[in-house]
Design a protein around this motif. Structure first.
Motif, PDB file in Angstrom:
ATOM      1  N   LEU A   1       1.242  -1.014  -0.080  1.00 18.72           N
ATOM      2  CA  LEU A   1       0.281   0.407  -0.421  1.00 18.72           C
ATOM      3  C   LEU A   1       1.154   1.446   0.161  1.00 18.72           C
ATOM      4  O   LEU A   1       1.945   0.962   0.533  1.00 18.72           O
ATOM      5  CB  LEU A   1      -1.267   0.499   1.152  1.00 18.72           C
ATOM      6  CG  LEU A   1      -1.688  -1.362   1.661  1.00 18.72           C
ATOM      7  CD1 LEU A   1      -2.625  -1.325   2.392  1.00 18.72           C
ATOM      8  CD2 LEU A   1      -2.658  -1.433   0.421  1.00 18.72           C
ATOM      9  N   PRO A   2       0.097   2.097  -1.072  1.00 17.72           N
ATOM     10  CA  PRO A   2       0.992   3.439  -1.146  1.00 17.72           C
ATOM     11  C   PRO A   2       0.887   4.339   0.778  1.00 17.72           C
ATOM     12  O   PRO A   2       1.752   5.762   0.809  1.00 17.72           O
ATOM     13  CB  PRO A   2       0.952   4.188  -1.870  1.00 17.72           C
ATOM     14  CG  PRO A   2      -0.623   4.236  -1.887  1.00 17.72           C
ATOM     15  CD  PRO A   2      -0.775   3.010  -1.411  1.00 17.72           C
ATOM     16  N   GLU A   3       0.291   4.062   1.622  1.00 19.01           N
ATOM     17  CA  GLU A   3       0.152   5.145   2.728  1.00 19.01           C
ATOM     18  C   GLU A   3      -0.454   4.098   3.616  1.00 19.01           C
ATOM     19  O   GLU A   3      -1.673   3.435   3.648  1.00 19.01           O
ATOM     20  CB  GLU A   3      -0.927   5.944   2.822  1.00 19.01           C
ATOM     21  CG  GLU A   3      -1.886   5.578   1.875  1.00 19.01           C
ATOM     22  CD  GLU A   3      -2.582   7.161   1.008  1.00 19.01           C
ATOM     23  OE1 GLU A   3      -3.363   7.862   1.864  1.00 19.01           O
ATOM     24  OE2 GLU A   3      -2.828   6.824  -0.555  1.00 19.01           O
ATOM     25  N   LEU A   4      -0.792   4.524   4.903  1.00 19.49           N
ATOM     26  CA  LEU A   4      -1.462   4.045   6.125  1.00 19.49           C
ATOM     27  C   LEU A   4      -1.551   5.164   7.324  1.00 19.49           C
ATOM     28  O   LEU A   4      -0.413   5.290   8.361  1.00 19.49           O
ATOM     29  CB  LEU A   4      -0.550   2.758   6.540  1.00 19.49           C
ATOM     30  CG  LEU A   4      -1.759   2.185   7.543  1.00 19.49           C
ATOM     31  CD1 LEU A   4      -2.433   1.328   6.880  1.00 19.49           C
ATOM     32  CD2 LEU A   4      -0.156   0.686   8.787  1.00 19.49           C
ATOM     33  N   ASP A   5      -2.372   5.924   6.371  1.00 19.77           N
ATOM     34  CA  ASP A   5      -2.774   7.392   7.456  1.00 19.77           C
ATOM     35  C   ASP A   5      -3.100   6.619   8.712  1.00 19.77           C
ATOM     36  O   ASP A   5      -4.320   6.215   9.210  1.00 19.77           O
ATOM     37  CB  ASP A   5      -3.202   8.366   6.781  1.00 19.77           C
ATOM     38  CG  ASP A   5      -4.091   9.704   7.425  1.00 19.77           C
ATOM     39  OD1 ASP A   5      -3.630   9.961   8.972  1.00 19.77           O
ATOM     40  OD2 ASP A   5      -4.085  10.820   6.587  1.00 19.77           O
ATOM     41  N   ILE A   6      -2.035   7.472   9.888  1.00 19.48           N
ATOM     42  CA  ILE A   6      -2.904   6.654  11.002  1.00 19.48           C
ATOM     43  C   ILE A   6      -4.710   7.107  11.668  1.00 19.48           C
ATOM     44  O   ILE A   6      -5.400   6.811  12.654  1.00 19.48           O
ATOM     45  CB  ILE A   6      -2.212   7.015  12.229  1.00 19.48           C
ATOM     46  CG1 ILE A   6      -1.761   6.123  13.659  1.00 19.48           C
ATOM     47  CG2 ILE A   6      -1.784   8.305  12.790  1.00 19.48           C
ATOM     48  CD1 ILE A   6      -0.683   5.645  15.085  1.00 19.48           C
ATOM     49  N   LYS A   7      -4.699   8.471  10.938  1.00 16.60           N
ATOM     50  CA  LYS A   7      -5.877   9.283  11.804  1.00 16.60           C
ATOM     51  C   LYS A   7      -7.241   8.629  10.780  1.00 16.60           C
ATOM     52  O   LYS A   7      -8.533   8.831  11.060  1.00 16.60           O
ATOM     53  CB  LYS A   7      -5.686  10.173  10.978  1.00 16.60           C
ATOM     54  CG  LYS A   7      -5.048  11.185  12.454  1.00 16.60           C
ATOM     55  CD  LYS A   7      -5.276  12.776  12.197  1.00 16.60           C
ATOM     56  CE  LYS A   7      -3.860  13.515  12.975  1.00 16.60           C
ATOM     57  NZ  LYS A   7      -4.478  14.624  12.699  1.00 16.60           N
ATOM     58  N   LYS A   8      -6.845   7.111   9.748  1.00 15.78           N
ATOM     59  CA  LYS A   8      -7.643   7.137   9.044  1.00 15.78           C
ATOM     60  C   LYS A   8      -8.200   5.390   8.939  1.00 15.78           C
ATOM     61  O   LYS A   8      -8.969   5.205   8.755  1.00 15.78           O
ATOM     62  CB  LYS A   8      -7.805   7.261   7.210  1.00 15.78           C
ATOM     63  CG  LYS A   8      -7.484   8.974   6.896  1.00 15.78           C
ATOM     64  CD  LYS A   8      -7.561   8.624   5.924  1.00 15.78           C
ATOM     65  CE  LYS A   8      -7.525  11.093   5.334  1.00 15.78           C
ATOM     66  NZ  LYS A   8      -6.943  11.264   3.859  1.00 15.78           N
ATOM     67  N   VAL A   9      -7.247   4.682   9.328  1.00 14.83           N
ATOM     68  CA  VAL A   9      -6.792   3.395   9.637  1.00 14.83           C
ATOM     69  C   VAL A   9      -8.047   3.258  10.504  1.00 14.83           C
ATOM     70  O   VAL A   9      -8.675   3.404  11.467  1.00 14.83           O
ATOM     71  CB  VAL A   9      -5.871   2.938  10.198  1.00 14.83           C
ATOM     72  CG1 VAL A   9      -5.717   1.720  10.228  1.00 14.83           C
ATOM     73  CG2 VAL A   9      -4.566   3.036   9.052  1.00 14.83           C
ATOM     74  N   ASP A  10      -9.044   2.017  10.255  1.00 13.51           N
ATOM     75  CA  ASP A  10      -9.853   1.399  11.733  1.00 13.51           C
ATOM     76  C   ASP A  10      -8.486   1.207  12.866  1.00 13.51           C
ATOM     77  O   ASP A  10      -7.456   0.658  12.838  1.00 13.51           O
ATOM     78  CB  ASP A  10     -10.245  -0.360  10.914  1.00 13.51           C
ATOM     79  CG  ASP A  10     -11.922  -0.573  12.067  1.00 13.51           C
ATOM     80  OD1 ASP A  10     -11.210  -0.272  12.527  1.00 13.51           O
ATOM     81  OD2 ASP A  10     -12.396  -1.533  10.582  1.00 13.51           O
ATOM     82  N   GLY A  11      -9.833   1.656  13.820  1.00 15.02           N
ATOM     83  CA  GLY A  11      -8.910   1.223  15.227  1.00 15.02           C
ATOM     84  C   GLY A  11      -9.051  -0.419  15.408  1.00 15.02           C
ATOM     85  O   GLY A  11      -8.542  -0.419  16.046  1.00 15.02           O
ATOM     86  N   ARG A  12      -9.661  -1.213  15.272  1.00  7.70           N
ATOM     87  CA  ARG A  12      -9.248  -2.557  15.202  1.00  7.70           C
ATOM     88  C   ARG A  12      -8.267  -2.448  14.829  1.00  7.70           C
ATOM     89  O   ARG A  12      -7.839  -3.810  15.168  1.00  7.70           O
ATOM     90  CB  ARG A  12     -10.713  -3.332  14.499  1.00  7.70           C
ATOM     91  CG  ARG A  12     -11.928  -2.878  15.130  1.00  7.70           C
ATOM     92  CD  ARG A  12     -12.879  -3.906  15.270  1.00  7.70           C
ATOM     93  NE  ARG A  12     -13.613  -3.691  16.001  1.00  7.70           N
ATOM     94  CZ  ARG A  12     -14.759  -4.466  17.102  1.00  7.70           C
ATOM     95  NH1 ARG A  12     -13.318  -5.647  17.064  1.00  7.70           N
ATOM     96  NH2 ARG A  12     -15.811  -4.306  17.482  1.00  7.70           N
ATOM     97  N   PHE A  13      -7.729  -2.365  13.473  1.00  6.93           N
ATOM     98  CA  PHE A  13      -6.914  -2.803  12.772  1.00  6.93           C
ATOM     99  C   PHE A  13      -5.771  -2.624  13.666  1.00  6.93           C
ATOM    100  O   PHE A  13      -4.252  -3.588  13.364  1.00  6.93           O
ATOM    101  CB  PHE A  13      -6.313  -2.716  11.614  1.00  6.93           C
ATOM    102  CG  PHE A  13      -4.889  -2.872  10.569  1.00  6.93           C
ATOM    103  CD1 PHE A  13      -4.928  -4.057  10.144  1.00  6.93           C
ATOM    104  CD2 PHE A  13      -4.036  -1.839  10.515  1.00  6.93           C
ATOM    105  CE1 PHE A  13      -3.488  -4.273   9.795  1.00  6.93           C
ATOM    106  CE2 PHE A  13      -2.383  -2.401  10.449  1.00  6.93           C
ATOM    107  CZ  PHE A  13      -2.314  -3.636   9.943  1.00  6.93           C
TER     108      PHE A  13
END
Length: 313
Positions: free
Chosen positions: A127-139
């Motif tokens: 993946l080109p990004e993993l924006d911590i403010k947009k990722v599902d909290g369960r993950f």
């Protein structure tokens, strides 16, 4: 899982994962021959996850070829659902019709509380990004508690990233500039500029330009002790202006992080591919030849802090 910032040499880390036996899933153009192929048991499990009980029973009672096709469609839907959970901007890149797809919506609804560990094994998500403010909290909770999936973070000198994106959006790579919708917009803008100097001035000026802000949003990946940080400069080797010794040491470090016992010597020759989709030059420090004195102030203003924080100053 590989988080590789756009234009940071994704093909290098992707080729390493392929050499280690992983099927590749993600947002870059992935040739059919390296995509995941599910075995019957995994296909059946994914179908049970995505389809309701009645639909699953009807499919399972049908002919094997139709059931296999339905299982592959379930995996595709599950992949899109997880991209949403991981914060990918799918509507912007592909249009709302993608996320409004009925099977994708069903997959997202039925697996909303599932863990990433339930996705098919032997798959490397790129993946080109993993924006911590947009990722599902369960993950995030799952990853914090279990350390899985193992995350590798691929980055590159922000100045070379910007130059590479300009070249990419101008169609100078092997297969054009990709299928993200926004890329079409910026291709037209860049093509309207007289020369490379004007293109770079524009790219350094517009905060909406692709790759703008990517390094800043990924600082948490650069600093997290449970993430394996790998730079383009470490992995590219001598053919890209780096060091073969550093490349081998970096591959060995990645293998240790993943718990693999493969030999680095057997893997390094497979990394540098000039026929990769987004390849242009693949060289360290190309920005020095492209940026002129007129860009120095813009470079300092827009990229200076990230250049320092990522260790390129």
């Amino acid at each position: 899982m590989v988080i590789s910032l756009m234009k940071s040499g994704t093909h290098l880390i992707q080729e390493l994962m392929v050499a280690l036996g992983y099927g590749i899933y993600g947002q870059s153009r992935i040739p059919a021959e390296i995509r995941p192929v599910l075995d019957d048991a995994t296909r059946d499990r994914v179908a049970r996850m995505v389809y309701d009980e009645q639909t699953y029973a009807e499919l399972a009672a049908g002919d094997p070829a139709s059931f296999a096709k339905a299982g592959d469609e379930a995996w595709e839907a599950l992949g899109w659902a997880w991209q949403q959970r991981l914060g990918m901007p799918l509507v912007n890149r592909y249009g709302v019709a993608v996320t409004n797809n009925g099977l994708i919506e069903q997959a997202l609804r039925r697996t909303a509380t599932s863990t990433f560990a339930t996705t098919p094994g032997n798959v490397c998500w790129v993946l080109p990004e993993l924006d911590i403010k947009k990722v599902d909290g369960r993950f995030l909770q799952e990853w914090t508690e279990t350390g899985l999936p193992r995350i590798l973070f691929m980055y590159r000198d922000p100045r070379d990233v910007l130059l590479s994106m300009v070249n990419f959006l101008c169609g100078r790579t092997a297969q054009g500039y990709g299928n993200f919708s926004e890329f079409q917009i910026f291709n037209r803008i860049l093509e309207s500029k007289a020369d490379l100097s004007e293109k770079l001035t524009y790219a350094l000026t517009d905060p909406a330009f692709p790759v703008s802000g990517d390094h800043e949003r990924a600082l948490w990946l650069l600093n997290h002790p449970n993430v394996c940080q790998v730079s383009f400069e470490q992995l590219v080797g001598a053919r890209g202006g780096g060091s073969d010794e550093l490349q081998a040491a970096t591959v060995a470090r990645v293998l240790d992080f993943l718990g693999c016992d493969d030999s680095p010597d057997q893997l390094v020759e497979k990394l540098f591919r000039t026929d990769s989709f987004s390849f242009f030059k693949g060289q360290i420090g190309s920005w020095r030849e492209a940026f002129g004195p007129e860009h120095e102030e813009l470079l300092a203003e827009r990229l200076g802090r990230m250049v320092r924080l990522y260790g390129y100053a």
